[in-house]
Design a protein around this motif. Structure first.
Motif, PDB file in Angstrom:
ATOM      1  N   MET A  67       0.833  -1.206   0.000  1.00  0.00           N
ATOM      2  CA  MET A  67       0.000   0.000   0.000  1.00  0.00           C
ATOM      3  C   MET A  67       0.865   1.252   0.000  1.00  0.00           C
ATOM      4  SD  MET A  67      -2.903  -1.054   2.804  1.00  0.00           S
ATOM      5  CE  MET A  67      -3.747  -2.628   2.744  1.00  0.00           C
ATOM      6  N   ASN A  68       0.350   2.271  -0.684  1.00  0.00           N
ATOM      7  CA  ASN A  68       1.032   3.571  -0.731  1.00  0.00           C
ATOM      8  C   ASN A  68      -0.040   4.657  -0.724  1.00  0.00           C
ATOM      9  OD1 ASN A  68       2.642   5.786  -1.073  1.00  0.00           O
ATOM     10  ND2 ASN A  68       3.573   5.104  -3.005  1.00  0.00           N
ATOM     11  N   PRO A  69      -0.435   5.110   0.463  1.00  0.00           N
ATOM     12  CA  PRO A  69      -1.524   6.108   0.545  1.00  0.00           C
ATOM     13  C   PRO A  69      -1.269   7.369  -0.255  1.00  0.00           C
ATOM     14  CG  PRO A  69      -1.015   5.204   2.707  1.00  0.00           C
ATOM     15  CD  PRO A  69       0.048   4.716   1.786  1.00  0.00           C
ATOM     16  N   LEU A  70      -0.013   7.717  -0.490  1.00  0.00           N
ATOM     17  CA  LEU A  70       0.294   8.927  -1.255  1.00  0.00           C
ATOM     18  C   LEU A  70      -0.026   8.759  -2.737  1.00  0.00           C
ATOM     19  CD1 LEU A  70       3.720   9.912   0.360  1.00  0.00           C
ATOM     20  CD2 LEU A  70       1.431  10.796   0.892  1.00  0.00           C
ATOM     21  N   MET A  71      -0.209   7.504  -3.169  1.00  0.00           N
ATOM     22  CA  MET A  71      -0.453   7.234  -4.594  1.00  0.00           C
ATOM     23  C   MET A  71      -1.867   6.722  -4.831  1.00  0.00           C
ATOM     24  SD  MET A  71       2.327   7.947  -6.291  1.00  0.00           S
ATOM     25  CE  MET A  71       2.043   7.043  -7.797  1.00  0.00           C
ATOM     26  N   ARG A  72      -2.769   6.914  -3.883  1.00  0.00           N
ATOM     27  CA  ARG A  72      -4.098   6.329  -4.011  1.00  0.00           C
ATOM     28  C   ARG A  72      -4.913   6.976  -5.128  1.00  0.00           C
ATOM     29  NH1 ARG A  72      -8.291   8.747  -0.993  1.00  0.00           N
ATOM     30  NH2 ARG A  72      -9.104   6.661  -0.550  1.00  0.00           N
ATOM     31  N   LEU A 129      -1.954   0.886 -15.290  1.00  0.00           N
ATOM     32  CA  LEU A 129      -3.408   0.947 -15.124  1.00  0.00           C
ATOM     33  C   LEU A 129      -3.828   1.806 -13.942  1.00  0.00           C
ATOM     34  CD1 LEU A 129      -4.431  -2.782 -15.839  1.00  0.00           C
ATOM     35  CD2 LEU A 129      -4.198  -0.876 -17.439  1.00  0.00           C
ATOM     36  N   GLY A 130      -2.884   2.462 -13.317  1.00  0.00           N
ATOM     37  CA  GLY A 130      -3.192   3.305 -12.173  1.00  0.00           C
ATOM     38  C   GLY A 130      -3.147   2.540 -10.864  1.00  0.00           C
ATOM     39  N   THR A 131      -3.672   3.167  -9.816  1.00  0.00           N
ATOM     40  CA  THR A 131      -3.664   2.577  -8.474  1.00  0.00           C
ATOM     41  C   THR A 131      -5.068   2.594  -7.901  1.00  0.00           C
ATOM     42  OG1 THR A 131      -3.147   4.722  -7.464  1.00  0.00           O
ATOM     43  CG2 THR A 131      -1.286   3.299  -8.067  1.00  0.00           C
ATOM     44  N   ASP A 132      -5.274   1.764  -6.856  1.00  0.00           N
ATOM     45  CA  ASP A 132      -6.598   1.689  -6.241  1.00  0.00           C
ATOM     46  C   ASP A 132      -6.676   2.619  -5.043  1.00  0.00           C
ATOM     47  OD1 ASP A 132      -5.123   0.452  -4.275  1.00  0.00           O
ATOM     48  OD2 ASP A 132      -6.114  -1.481  -4.424  1.00  0.00           O
ATOM     49  N   ASN A 133      -7.716   2.426  -4.227  1.00  0.00           N
ATOM     50  CA  ASN A 133      -7.946   3.337  -3.106  1.00  0.00           C
ATOM     51  C   ASN A 133      -6.913   3.202  -1.997  1.00  0.00           C
ATOM     52  OD1 ASN A 133      -9.475   0.777  -3.054  1.00  0.00           O
ATOM     53  ND2 ASN A 133      -9.954   1.371  -0.944  1.00  0.00           N
ATOM     54  N   TYR A 134      -6.091   2.170  -2.034  1.00  0.00           N
ATOM     55  CA  TYR A 134      -5.016   2.016  -1.053  1.00  0.00           C
ATOM     56  C   TYR A 134      -3.649   2.290  -1.676  1.00  0.00           C
ATOM     57  CZ  TYR A 134      -8.416  -0.186   2.035  1.00  0.00           C
ATOM     58  OH  TYR A 134      -9.501  -0.434   2.842  1.00  0.00           O
ATOM     59  N   GLY A 135      -3.624   2.738  -2.909  1.00  0.00           N
ATOM     60  CA  GLY A 135      -2.362   3.009  -3.575  1.00  0.00           C
ATOM     61  C   GLY A 135      -1.689   1.778  -4.138  1.00  0.00           C
ATOM     62  N   ARG A 136      -2.404   0.664  -4.220  1.00  0.00           N
ATOM     63  CA  ARG A 136      -1.832  -0.564  -4.774  1.00  0.00           C
ATOM     64  C   ARG A 136      -1.951  -0.565  -6.295  1.00  0.00           C
ATOM     65  NH1 ARG A 136      -5.327  -4.329  -0.777  1.00  0.00           N
ATOM     66  NH2 ARG A 136      -6.878  -3.029  -1.815  1.00  0.00           N
ATOM     67  N   ASP A 137      -0.998  -1.184  -6.946  1.00  0.00           N
ATOM     68  CA  ASP A 137      -0.975  -1.209  -8.406  1.00  0.00           C
ATOM     69  C   ASP A 137      -2.092  -2.105  -8.940  1.00  0.00           C
ATOM     70  OD1 ASP A 137       0.459  -0.605 -10.979  1.00  0.00           O
ATOM     71  OD2 ASP A 137       0.606  -2.795 -10.987  1.00  0.00           O
ATOM     72  N   ILE A 138      -2.937  -1.563  -9.815  1.00  0.00           N
ATOM     73  CA  ILE A 138      -4.085  -2.309 -10.324  1.00  0.00           C
ATOM     74  C   ILE A 138      -3.633  -3.445 -11.229  1.00  0.00           C
ATOM     75  CG2 ILE A 138      -6.153  -2.155 -11.759  1.00  0.00           C
ATOM     76  CD1 ILE A 138      -6.543   0.682 -10.782  1.00  0.00           C
TER      77      ILE A 138
END
Length: 291
Positions: free
Chosen positions: A55-60, A70-79
């Motif tokens: 998780m990376n909250p700064l990248m959510r 494909l971007g990141t999800d609500n927790y900053g994880r790689d989709i």
């Protein structure tokens, strides 16, 4: 007096039906798509650019950026990483369900079809299972055993077994009246030998087709269970879990559901197209109509 030779196995007429198929463009495309999905999910550990659990909250909720195609999800994880890793577990659950359901259904169906005394008892039990909606039965079984991969496989497998049993029983009921089976019984062949050598080959073609439908249904059911929160642990990425987590942010970032949903749809559609092609190839009656 010369001994009467034992009748030929039923495998020969079955093998005469199974030829190298001449598929149309649809099944060929489906085979390529399904093969590509299987390959990328098997190689997910090497193809995924990031750890799907990091998780990376700064990248959510970021769009496609460098390092996150494909971007990141609500927790900053790689989709992309989560879709690839999640597909592997979804496919594994589907394959395991199809194998177990076909194997158990084959054994139970042969017993029900060949032994008249057991037929009534077994089929009433199968009818009782089929009377319960498969999703409700799966949810109840997972609730009783707790969320785990084994529980999900068992919950999806049990509702599928009666369908296989009914199919195998119908084939065995017709095959046991054939002359080669009656001749094998008259010659004193053992019961296991008759079942394995003469009856099992008759079930191979319909079981292959039924197995493809069970595979597609199991993958979809797993996604439904995970989406409803009754599947595997929410920390484990599967296509269903990814969509379940992304539904709260669908208006803001529909890609959270789009990509796993697209992979799920392509996978199920490809399997169903190949199942239809296998049915057309293995069913001689359809060949006669086409001819």
């Amino acid at each position: 007096m010369a001994q009467t030779p034992e009748p030929r196995s039923a495998m020969q007429p079955v093998l005469s039906v199974i030829r190298l198929p001449h598929f149309g463009i649809g099944p060929k495309i489906a085979a390529v798509v399904l093969l590509a999905i299987v390959i990328v999910t098997l190689l997910a550990n090497w193809l995924a650019p990031h750890d799907p659990l990091t998780m990376n909250p700064l990248m959510r909720l970021q769009g496609p950026i460098e390092g996150h195609p494909l971007g990141t999800d609500n927790y900053g994880r790689d989709i992309l990483s989560r879709v690839l890793i999640g597909g592997r577990l979804s496919l594994a659950i589907g394959i395991a369900t199809a194998i177990v359901a076909v194997a158990l259904g084959l054994v139970i169906g042969m017993v029900a079809g060949f032994f008249r005394t057991a037929d009534a008892i077994i089929m009433r039990m199968m009818d009782a299972l089929m009377a319960i909606p498969s999703i409700l039965l799966a949810i109840a079984l997972v609730a009783l055993n707790g969320p785990s991969v084994g529980s999900v496989i068992a919950a999806i497998t049990i509702p599928e077994i009666p369908r296989v049993v009914r199919l195998v029983r119908a084939v065995v009921l017709a095959a046991r009246e054939e002359p080669y089976v009656e001749a094998a019984i008259a010659l004193g062949s053992s019961m296991p030998k008759i079942l394995v050598r003469h009856l099992v080959p008759n079930t191979l073609a319909p079981l292959i087709v039924q197995g493809t439908y069970i595979l597609a249904s199991a993958i979809l059911t797993e996604a439904i269970l995970s989406f409803l929160g009754a599947g595997v642990s929410t920390e484990t990425p599967t296509w269903g879990n990814i969509m379940a987590e992304g539904r709260q942010y669908f208006r803001l970032k529909p890609e959270l559901i789009l990509w796993p949903g697209l992979m799920l749809s392509l996978c199920i559609l490809s399997i169903n197209l190949l199942g239809d092609a296998a049915r057309d190839m293995l069913d001689p009656r359809l060949k006669k109509r086409a001819g």
